[in-house]
Design an enzyme around this catalytic site. Sequence first.
Site, short mmCIF file in Angstrom:
data_model
loop_
_atom_site.label_atom_id
_atom_site.label_comp_id
_atom_site.label_asym_id
_atom_site.label_seq_id
_atom_site.Cartn_x
_atom_site.Cartn_y
_atom_site.Cartn_z
N HIS A 1 1.93 2.35 11.89
CA HIS A 1 0.70 2.96 11.41
C HIS A 1 -0.48 2.14 11.92
CE1 HIS A 1 -2.16 5.11 9.00
NE2 HIS A 1 -2.52 4.01 8.37
N ASP B 1 -4.42 1.92 12.09
CA ASP B 1 -5.73 2.36 11.61
C ASP B 1 -6.76 2.24 12.73
OD1 ASP B 1 -5.21 2.98 8.83
OD2 ASP B 1 -4.83 0.85 8.57
N ASP C 1 -1.04 7.86 4.99
CA ASP C 1 -1.86 6.79 4.41
C ASP C 1 -3.16 7.30 3.83
OD1 ASP C 1 -2.30 4.12 3.72
OD2 ASP C 1 -3.49 3.74 5.51
N HIS D 1 -9.43 7.80 7.91
CA HIS D 1 -9.34 7.63 6.46
C HIS D 1 -9.81 6.26 5.96
CE1 HIS D 1 -5.38 6.23 7.99
NE2 HIS D 1 -5.48 5.34 7.02
#
Length: 1355
Positions: A45, A47, A169, A415
């Site tokens: 993951h 970001d 997430d 996000h």
Amino acid sequence: MLKYFIILAFINKSVFTKTNAECGYKQCPPTKDGALNVHVIPHSHMDAGWVKTFDEYYYGTKTSVSSANVQLIYHSVLSELIHDKRRKFTFSETAYFWRWWKEQRGTTRATFRSLVAEGRIEFAGGGWVQADEATIDYLQLLDQYTWGLRKLNDTLGPCGKPKAAWQIDTYGHTREHASLVAEMGFDGLFIGRVEHKERETMLEEDRMEFIWRGSDVLGKMSDIITHALFNLYNAPDGFCFDFLCSDEPIVEDPDSKVYNADKRVNDFISQVERQAKYYDHDNIIVTMGGDFTYQSAANWFINIDKLINHVSTHPANMSDVNIFYSTPSCYLKSVYLYGRRDKALHTEKADHLPYASDANTYWTGFYTSRPSFKYLIKRAHVFLQVVKQLTVLSRMGDSYELHLLRHAVGLALHHDAITGTSQQHVTNDFIRLLSEAIEACSKRVSNYLSILTPTWGGSRRPKNSQQFIICHQLNMSQCRFTETQESILLIVYNPLSVKAYFHVRLPAIALHYSIRDYNDEEVEYQLVPLPTAIINMPGRTSNSIQEVCFEAENIPPLGYTAYLIAPIRDQLAEGQFVKKSQNQETEQELTSFISNEYIKVNVNKTSGLLESIQHIEGIKILISQNWYYYSQSQQTLQSGAYSFRPGKDRPTPVTDKVSYHTIRGTLVKEIRQRFSDWITQIIRLYRGEEFVEVEWIIGPVPIGTDLGKEVVTIFNTNISNNGFFYTDSNGRQMMKRTCWNESTSHLQKKAVPACQYPVTSRICLQSVNSSAGLCILTDRTQAATSYNEGELELMVHRRLLTDDGFGLEETLNEEAFGVGLVVKGKHKIFFGNHKQEVEGLSFAERATQLARKWTLEPWLFMTSGEKISRRKWQNVRNKRFSALRIHGLPRHIHILTLEPWKAGSVLLRLENTLEKGHGPNNLDNEQIDHDGHITVNIHKLLLHPIKAIQETTLAANQWLQDARQMDWSTRYVYNGGDDGILPEDNPDYAEDYKFSKQTEVKDSEHYSEEDYFRKKTSNQNNIKQNQSKVKRGFANRRRRAINSTENIIDNIQDLNLTTYAKIVKESNNTILSFDSRTIRPNVLKHYKALSRSKLFTTGLPKLSFLTSKIPRKFIYGDSKEIDNVSSEDDLLLSDRRFFKKRNRNRNKAYKQDDVSNIEEYGDGVTKSMYDMYYRTKNRIHTQKLYERSSELSMKRNNRRIKKDHSYKFIAKSNKKRLAGGMPYFIVNRRYNSGEEAEDRNTEHCGSHKVRNGVGYRRLDYNADLYPRRGVRRGERNRNKRQESDYEEDSQEEQSTNTGDDEDDYNRRRKRAIEYQPEQSAEQTEQAEQDYIITLRPTQIRTFIVMFERKKDYTL
């Protein structure tokens, strides 16, 4: 021109060359019958900005903050996948991939593509970033998915298309997002964060997998299976093999003193068996990864290899655990094919908001965090739409500047960006990217406007020197350009699809102005003094102390109108005005009310607070409004950027009494209130508007002795809402909310943080004992609730000196210009009779319409008018423009997207803005039926002549006729599986309806007739048992059934079956009989792979995941008979299968000869999206309900469209479409040679010539298109209130043809009544130019359009 055709020829050759590799579901690993199949999903993951910026994360800089290095992850994973063909990996964010891809050589790109084709690298989600769901609207979601998926198409081709949505997430999940990803064609949705109590309930009730119905209106089209991940997205406890973790590796050498393989395997098996308790099938997903993991991929893959090898051979594996590398899509395939079909899945119709990580921590603060940044993102996204539209209107192609803005806006939707949960320097970097992209696009837009206004600069001045300026600081009444120019030319551009009215406000430098419109008529204006709070706003450098306000009327849709504004200077009068304005506070009017044509607003004379609002319809609402704050004190749990943890249950009022005064004028009236030194407010009414505008200025928020303040405004009304209120879901459908805990046995109110919901555009109340309805509209996302009866509370600003401990490690203490952040924003109060429809729209639809108009309000462009005298202004042309044809766009249809695409094509999205069907008494538009379905002729929308059209999926990453999707309604029973499905949704449903009760269960691979009739009598007992299911250990779990596709047609003994055969099955004295026919594929040629036992049958129980389409490449020619087979009979052949019954308790070794061998020209899993949702059943036009009774008898026999005629029409009109000529998956010459593909306008889509033969798509996919005879001709009979006033002043061509068009309308209407078997050549040509589609309420349809070529402009 020759170069252009050479490029297209090369692209077509490269795209349509069949590759040997077969990607997709056929590359999924086999599962094992009777075993627990553990799908190991390696992933990382990443970001796109959090504690480091996007670039810092990618290159791995600032290691003292974080060691994350994205480019290292890509290189490391790629290197390790080459070593072992079993290994797989899942990526998600396209933004990082695109950055990495541009830097790679051709050999690296080829290796990556081959791994994607082999199914060893998969993209899940595929959006530009993993966008937030709570704080962005639906068009922002669409844009970031569209941009990311386009890049995957351009680089990886069809094999790179994601099949699973991946939102692991985001801090909560919305229903509208589920609807959108379902319409995009995703087969499933994986989510991570679910409210902790809800997650416990889901575990108890076996609801970790459920069908999410995204829209009650769209029904099955919006259904998507959703899987809530068991371990969020992390590895199981003790099995994180990253260097960022401290878990021990697996040592499998028995001679070593640190041997731990047995212990580690036992631990892993116990964890997966515990997880398996909560699923009713034998497939579970185990994520192996985390935040920025796999920088050293060897650590992961080496240990996972050992784990897989040791589990399969370990003696502790008594329960037969089958562990293997997999991907999210392969997991979906396993559940789809081999899950329990008699299992009733829960149908979710709500959303998963708010998110809570524990009982005391609700992540609702980020709905408001960084309010100025949220507003900037929203305005930047609107500007992106304006740039896209003007690019198309000026007939220009895609540009590098537009790519920059797409990238910047897409990143800001991450996000951890728009949510306000990134560190301050990261937020500053997002602002920098947005500002630079906006500046670059502003220069590009100036060139586009110069093209649309070629005569404005005069004949002697070159066009490229005519510069249009955008003032981005008008929200603080500052614009250097207007304050330094003696006269300006103002363009008011309307991005909406309907005409607009807009009140323009500009900083004023004079006491008198001359404002002239496009007709050279004087425009009324009003000078409004600026409030002190704006004049003294930090960062404002303007010297203006008042604004000039005027109304821009009848701004054409997708067009502009122009004004000449010139100040009339009087130095003496201006000096006296400045002196007078310094004492304005003592001379202001103190009237306690203001009003316009529709609304009256009263404030309390004593307190100065809002007291009541009254509408001309008779609705009067007693309403008070004040400002409050939640304070932070020394407490154990404190608020932060993510969470809202107030010190007290209710907020503290700022004051009980305010000072106020009134400003009155002909255009605008205001009541100005001062609550404190840091809160001021203006209550405003515009002439002709049916809303109350509340403009507020908050800040700098004083800290004082507190550790922070969270500022809210509360509207307290006399509306009895019975505890229920409504908030929007991503700016679209409304969700019903309550602050009462409905899950408890007795009424219990939720805590204040638990009852906060994100409001992207509006929050509403409806009275239960009267007809009063009220909505508060917002200009950015805010946290809101209705905690007490008749109350609406919205949080607008947060300033905190505390951190909530979720990894950000920074307080939310924003500052600007050396002081605390000052925020200026607006609310709009919309109220009325919620039980009454106005102009065919409900109260909720009118609120939605107002929110849309506010979001897409007109955009202002300015240029110098110093060389334009009044006399010259009279002769200037192009002062008014609209890209839409008169009457071309039906009412309630909104052009959602108009965007330059590839090779000069245009991306067009149309949206039906109706939210439900309407009765015939409420409609005056002949293009709308009583269900709210609206027919649109795309050829009649725009002024630009259209050459070709082809429809795509919602995200525009695949042609609609090629798109395939899992149909979960045929695999599981779930509530509402057939709700809201029209006959065209499932073409073979009506034919099988008489068998539906029996075959519904017989389709199950676990079916036995004895069980069926036994279960039928005890259905209710089964439902109760499902609701209170007792968890069972893996050892006691049901063994997995034998593959339902094995030996499916073993019971066929005679290949020479007659066309119609009678099959009678007897079991327990029960006979089920029905007709069957077997069609022998006698049109096949050299089809060696087709065995003699594989026949195409109809009328038998469905095994609907099998596809029965006869591939075109095996069909002789293109005769009418064969076309009938591939179109009409396909509906009959598509889902009829029969299979051998087997004992479901058989435990047999897995055989890989499953679906892939039976179905060699399909993936064996998915079905055509077009067949499921878009193919129509020759519907009778319901518009005839609005015709006169005398016309009904004359038209009755001609209303139904004949099949033969329909297909002939399609065959003709396909000559004008892109049936086989615009490939999505482009293999660029630069990609093949390994050169870097630039973002500039170098992408091409190929030829538009229709092809037949091997590898090309069918031409009959548009079976829902209506011939000209079958379409009502209501375009010219629109209601007068919908007719634009600009018709008389439109272009010469339109105005001169008005009378002829009306006569032509009458003639065509007559043809619709009187049947004429033969059409003239002119009528046939006209029919071929039409592309008529139907949109249901709330539906969005997407198209690629090619305009007729026009000589390129030279900028």
